[in-house]
Design a protein around this motif. Structure first.
Motif, short mmCIF file in Angstrom:
data_model
loop_
_atom_site.label_atom_id
_atom_site.label_comp_id
_atom_site.label_asym_id
_atom_site.label_seq_id
_atom_site.Cartn_x
_atom_site.Cartn_y
_atom_site.Cartn_z
N ILE A 1 10.29 1.17 0.96
CA ILE A 1 9.59 2.22 1.33
C ILE A 1 8.13 1.72 1.19
CG2 ILE A 1 8.92 4.68 0.84
CD1 ILE A 1 11.65 4.88 -0.44
N ASP A 2 7.57 0.98 0.43
CA ASP A 2 6.31 0.84 0.42
C ASP A 2 5.67 0.23 1.84
OD1 ASP A 2 3.75 0.65 -0.70
OD2 ASP A 2 4.11 -1.54 -1.05
N ASN A 3 6.54 -0.32 2.72
CA ASN A 3 5.96 -1.06 3.81
C ASN A 3 5.78 -0.02 4.96
OD1 ASN A 3 5.91 -3.68 3.12
ND2 ASN A 3 8.08 -3.99 3.34
N PHE A 4 6.55 1.24 4.47
CA PHE A 4 6.19 2.27 5.48
C PHE A 4 4.94 3.33 5.42
CE2 PHE A 4 10.77 1.24 6.06
CZ PHE A 4 10.76 1.06 7.51
N LEU A 5 4.45 3.29 4.00
CA LEU A 5 3.51 4.41 3.46
C LEU A 5 2.84 3.70 2.45
CD1 LEU A 5 5.10 5.79 1.05
CD2 LEU A 5 6.12 6.92 2.99
N ALA A 6 2.20 4.57 1.89
CA ALA A 6 1.38 4.16 0.69
C ALA A 6 0.01 3.49 1.04
CB ALA A 6 2.09 3.58 -0.34
N ALA A 7 0.03 2.37 0.35
CA ALA A 7 -1.31 1.64 0.22
C ALA A 7 -1.72 1.12 1.67
CB ALA A 7 -1.32 0.60 -0.43
N ALA A 8 -2.93 1.03 2.04
CA ALA A 8 -3.32 0.42 3.38
C ALA A 8 -2.99 -1.11 3.32
CB ALA A 8 -4.88 0.41 3.46
N HIS A 9 -2.27 -1.54 4.47
CA HIS A 9 -1.92 -2.91 4.60
C HIS A 9 -2.76 -3.63 5.34
CE1 HIS A 9 2.30 -2.39 2.56
NE2 HIS A 9 2.09 -1.33 2.99
N ASN A 10 -3.62 -4.38 4.84
CA ASN A 10 -4.59 -5.07 5.72
C ASN A 10 -4.28 -6.33 6.57
OD1 ASN A 10 -6.54 -3.38 4.62
ND2 ASN A 10 -6.96 -4.54 2.72
N TRP A 11 -3.28 -7.17 6.25
CA TRP A 11 -2.84 -8.30 6.81
C TRP A 11 -1.50 -8.23 7.51
CZ3 TRP A 11 -7.43 -10.15 6.47
CH2 TRP A 11 -8.34 -10.13 5.38
N ILE A 12 -1.61 -8.82 8.62
CA ILE A 12 -0.26 -9.13 9.33
C ILE A 12 0.01 -10.42 9.37
CG2 ILE A 12 0.69 -9.11 11.61
CD1 ILE A 12 -1.40 -6.80 12.45
N TYR A 13 1.39 -10.81 8.96
CA TYR A 13 1.95 -11.94 8.88
C TYR A 13 3.10 -12.19 10.03
CZ TYR A 13 0.23 -11.40 4.12
OH TYR A 13 -0.77 -11.50 3.05
N ALA A 14 2.34 -13.05 10.73
CA ALA A 14 3.22 -13.69 12.33
C ALA A 14 4.31 -14.54 11.78
CB ALA A 14 2.16 -14.38 12.95
N GLU A 15 5.24 -14.48 12.83
CA GLU A 15 6.31 -15.52 12.48
C GLU A 15 5.91 -16.75 12.21
OE1 GLU A 15 8.85 -14.62 15.87
OE2 GLU A 15 9.55 -12.84 15.40
N ASP A 16 4.96 -17.28 12.85
CA ASP A 16 4.69 -18.74 12.79
C ASP A 16 3.66 -18.97 11.42
OD1 ASP A 16 2.15 -17.49 13.27
OD2 ASP A 16 1.67 -18.66 15.10
#
Length: 194
Positions: A1-16
Protein backbone atom coordinates in the motif's frame (compact mmCIF):
# COMPACT_ATOMS: atom_id res chain seq x y z
CA UNK A 1 0.00 0.00 0.00
CA UNK A 2 2.90 2.31 0.78
CA UNK A 3 3.70 2.60 -2.94
CA UNK A 4 0.25 4.07 -3.56
CA UNK A 5 0.13 6.64 -0.78
CA UNK A 6 1.77 8.02 2.35
CA UNK A 7 5.17 9.57 1.96
CA UNK A 8 6.45 11.55 -1.02
CA UNK A 9 8.36 9.15 -3.29
CA UNK A 10 11.23 11.23 -4.66
CA UNK A 11 12.91 8.86 -7.14
CA UNK A 12 11.88 6.79 -10.11
CA UNK A 13 13.77 3.56 -10.65
CA UNK A 14 13.80 2.72 -14.36
CA UNK A 15 13.97 -0.79 -15.81
CA UNK A 16 17.59 -0.18 -16.86
CA UNK A 17 18.59 0.64 -13.28
CA UNK A 18 18.88 4.39 -13.82
CA UNK A 19 17.53 6.49 -10.96
CA UNK A 20 16.05 9.88 -11.72
CA UNK A 21 14.15 12.49 -9.76
CA UNK A 22 10.39 12.07 -9.66
CA UNK A 23 9.21 15.41 -11.13
CA UNK A 24 6.02 15.20 -9.05
CA UNK A 25 8.18 16.00 -6.02
CA UNK A 26 11.66 17.13 -7.13
CA UNK A 27 12.07 19.56 -10.03
CA UNK A 28 15.88 19.26 -10.09
CA UNK A 29 18.85 18.62 -7.84
CA UNK A 30 22.60 19.09 -7.61
CA UNK A 31 24.99 16.71 -5.92
CA UNK A 32 28.72 16.01 -6.01
CA UNK A 33 29.77 13.71 -8.84
CA UNK A 34 30.45 10.08 -7.89
CA UNK A 35 33.95 9.73 -6.50
CA UNK A 36 34.33 13.45 -5.89
CA UNK A 37 36.27 13.85 -2.68
CA UNK A 38 35.92 17.58 -2.19
CA UNK A 39 34.49 18.67 1.13
CA UNK A 40 31.90 19.67 2.00
CA UNK A 41 29.52 17.13 0.51
CA UNK A 42 26.40 19.21 -0.19
CA UNK A 43 23.21 18.18 -1.99
CA UNK A 44 20.55 20.67 -3.09
CA UNK A 45 17.01 19.52 -3.87
CA UNK A 46 14.68 21.87 -5.74
CA UNK A 47 11.17 20.80 -4.82
CA UNK A 48 8.14 20.96 -7.09
CA UNK A 49 6.15 23.91 -5.69
CA UNK A 50 2.88 22.26 -6.81
CA UNK A 51 3.47 19.21 -4.61
CA UNK A 52 1.31 19.07 -1.52
CA UNK A 53 0.08 16.77 1.18
CA UNK A 54 -3.58 15.74 1.09
CA UNK A 55 -4.26 18.40 3.71
CA UNK A 56 -3.42 20.98 1.01
CA UNK A 57 -0.20 21.99 2.77
CA UNK A 58 2.70 22.37 0.31
CA UNK A 59 5.61 19.94 0.61
CA UNK A 60 8.52 22.15 1.64
CA UNK A 61 11.98 22.11 3.17
CA UNK A 62 10.29 22.04 6.59
CA UNK A 63 9.11 18.47 5.88
CA UNK A 64 12.62 17.35 4.94
CA UNK A 65 14.10 19.01 8.02
CA UNK A 66 11.45 17.37 10.24
CA UNK A 67 12.15 13.97 8.67
CA UNK A 68 15.88 14.45 9.29
CA UNK A 69 15.38 15.48 12.92
CA UNK A 70 13.00 12.59 13.58
CA UNK A 71 15.05 9.89 11.87
CA UNK A 72 18.49 11.00 13.07
CA UNK A 73 17.49 10.69 16.72
CA UNK A 74 17.11 14.39 17.46
CA UNK A 75 13.52 13.93 18.64
CA UNK A 76 13.23 11.65 21.65
CA UNK A 77 10.72 8.83 21.29
CA UNK A 78 10.76 8.60 17.49
CA UNK A 79 12.58 5.70 15.87
CA UNK A 80 12.78 5.24 12.10
CA UNK A 81 13.44 1.87 10.52
CA UNK A 82 16.36 3.12 8.38
CA UNK A 83 18.26 5.83 10.20
CA UNK A 84 21.83 5.29 8.94
CA UNK A 85 21.65 7.82 6.10
CA UNK A 86 19.96 10.44 8.24
CA UNK A 87 22.76 10.23 10.79
CA UNK A 88 25.34 11.09 8.10
CA UNK A 89 23.85 14.59 7.73
CA UNK A 90 25.47 17.42 9.65
CA UNK A 91 23.02 20.17 8.71
CA UNK A 92 19.84 20.66 6.70
CA UNK A 93 18.29 24.02 5.89
CA UNK A 94 15.92 25.72 3.49
CA UNK A 95 17.85 27.24 0.60
CA UNK A 96 16.82 30.20 -1.53
CA UNK A 97 13.16 29.63 -0.60
CA UNK A 98 10.94 27.06 1.12
CA UNK A 99 11.09 24.82 -1.97
CA UNK A 100 14.84 24.29 -1.87
CA UNK A 101 16.54 21.93 0.59
CA UNK A 102 20.27 22.20 1.28
CA UNK A 103 21.74 19.06 2.84
CA UNK A 104 25.29 19.07 4.22
CA UNK A 105 26.92 15.74 5.00
CA UNK A 106 29.64 15.02 7.53
CA UNK A 107 31.66 13.35 4.74
CA UNK A 108 31.13 11.88 1.29
CA UNK A 109 28.01 9.76 1.25
CA UNK A 110 27.33 8.00 -2.06
CA UNK A 111 24.00 6.51 -0.94
CA UNK A 112 22.39 9.90 -0.24
CA UNK A 113 19.43 9.34 -2.65
CA UNK A 114 18.27 6.35 -0.58
CA UNK A 115 17.93 8.60 2.46
CA UNK A 116 15.47 10.82 0.58
CA UNK A 117 13.51 8.07 -1.12
CA UNK A 118 10.50 8.94 1.05
CA UNK A 119 9.68 12.01 3.09
CA UNK A 120 6.96 12.35 5.70
CA UNK A 121 5.09 15.56 6.60
CA UNK A 122 6.35 17.73 9.43
CA UNK A 123 2.80 17.73 10.85
CA UNK A 124 3.20 14.05 11.80
CA UNK A 125 6.74 14.33 13.19
CA UNK A 126 6.76 17.28 15.58
CA UNK A 127 7.20 15.16 18.73
CA UNK A 128 6.85 11.58 19.95
CA UNK A 129 3.22 11.98 21.05
CA UNK A 130 2.21 13.36 17.65
CA UNK A 131 4.20 10.67 15.86
CA UNK A 132 2.58 7.89 17.88
CA UNK A 133 -0.99 9.24 17.68
CA UNK A 134 -1.24 11.10 14.36
CA UNK A 135 -0.97 7.93 12.29
CA UNK A 136 -3.82 6.09 14.08
CA UNK A 137 -6.80 8.33 13.30
CA UNK A 138 -8.12 7.64 9.77
CA UNK A 139 -9.10 11.23 8.82
CA UNK A 140 -5.79 12.51 10.17
CA UNK A 141 -3.78 9.79 8.39
CA UNK A 142 -5.45 10.69 5.11
CA UNK A 143 -4.35 14.33 5.52
CA UNK A 144 -0.73 13.25 6.15
CA UNK A 145 -0.48 11.38 2.86
CA UNK A 146 0.24 12.35 -0.72
CA UNK A 147 0.28 10.67 -4.09
CA UNK A 148 -2.06 9.55 -6.85
CA UNK A 149 -4.36 7.76 -4.39
CA UNK A 150 -5.81 8.62 -1.01
CA UNK A 151 -7.09 6.36 1.73
CA UNK A 152 -10.87 6.09 1.42
CA UNK A 153 -11.89 3.53 3.99
CA UNK A 154 -10.61 0.90 6.36
CA UNK A 155 -12.97 -1.94 7.24
CA UNK A 156 -11.55 -3.78 10.22
CA UNK A 157 -14.30 -6.42 10.29
CA UNK A 158 -13.77 -7.47 6.68
CA UNK A 159 -10.04 -6.65 6.80
CA UNK A 160 -10.14 -4.48 3.70
CA UNK A 161 -8.64 -1.12 2.77
CA UNK A 162 -9.79 0.95 -0.18
CA UNK A 163 -7.79 3.63 -1.95
CA UNK A 164 -9.42 6.05 -4.39
CA UNK A 165 -8.05 8.60 -6.84
CA UNK A 166 -6.70 11.63 -5.08
CA UNK A 167 -8.79 14.56 -6.33
CA UNK A 168 -6.11 16.99 -5.15
CA UNK A 169 -3.44 15.38 -7.35
CA UNK A 170 -1.30 17.90 -9.23
CA UNK A 171 0.57 15.31 -11.34
CA UNK A 172 -0.58 12.71 -13.81
CA UNK A 173 -3.85 11.09 -12.75
CA UNK A 174 -3.76 7.33 -12.12
CA UNK A 175 -5.50 5.00 -14.56
CA UNK A 176 -7.49 3.19 -11.86
CA UNK A 177 -10.32 4.88 -9.99
CA UNK A 178 -9.88 2.78 -6.88
CA UNK A 179 -7.65 0.03 -5.51
CA UNK A 180 -8.97 -2.39 -2.88
CA UNK A 181 -6.68 -4.41 -0.61
CA UNK A 182 -7.85 -7.54 1.18
CA UNK A 183 -6.10 -9.32 4.01
CA UNK A 184 -5.74 -12.99 3.21
CA UNK A 185 -5.39 -15.68 5.79
CA UNK A 186 -2.07 -17.47 5.26
CA UNK A 187 -3.92 -20.74 4.54
CA UNK A 188 -6.12 -19.07 1.93
CA UNK A 189 -3.32 -17.26 0.09
CA UNK A 190 -2.25 -20.20 -2.10
CA UNK A 191 -5.83 -20.84 -3.20
CA UNK A 192 -6.39 -17.15 -3.94
CA UNK A 193 -3.33 -17.00 -6.19
CA UNK A 194 -4.34 -20.25 -7.91
Amino acid sequence: IDNFLAAAHNWIYAEDGVVRANPDYISSYTAPAPGQNDAPFVVKLNLNPQAKWNSGTPITAADYIASWKACSGQIAGITCSAAAGWKQISEMTAGENEFQVVISYKHNYADWPATFEKIAPAAGLSDADTFLSAWKDLPNVASLQTGPFRLSQVERETKTIELVRNENRWGEAPVLEKVPFYELDENDAAQAFA
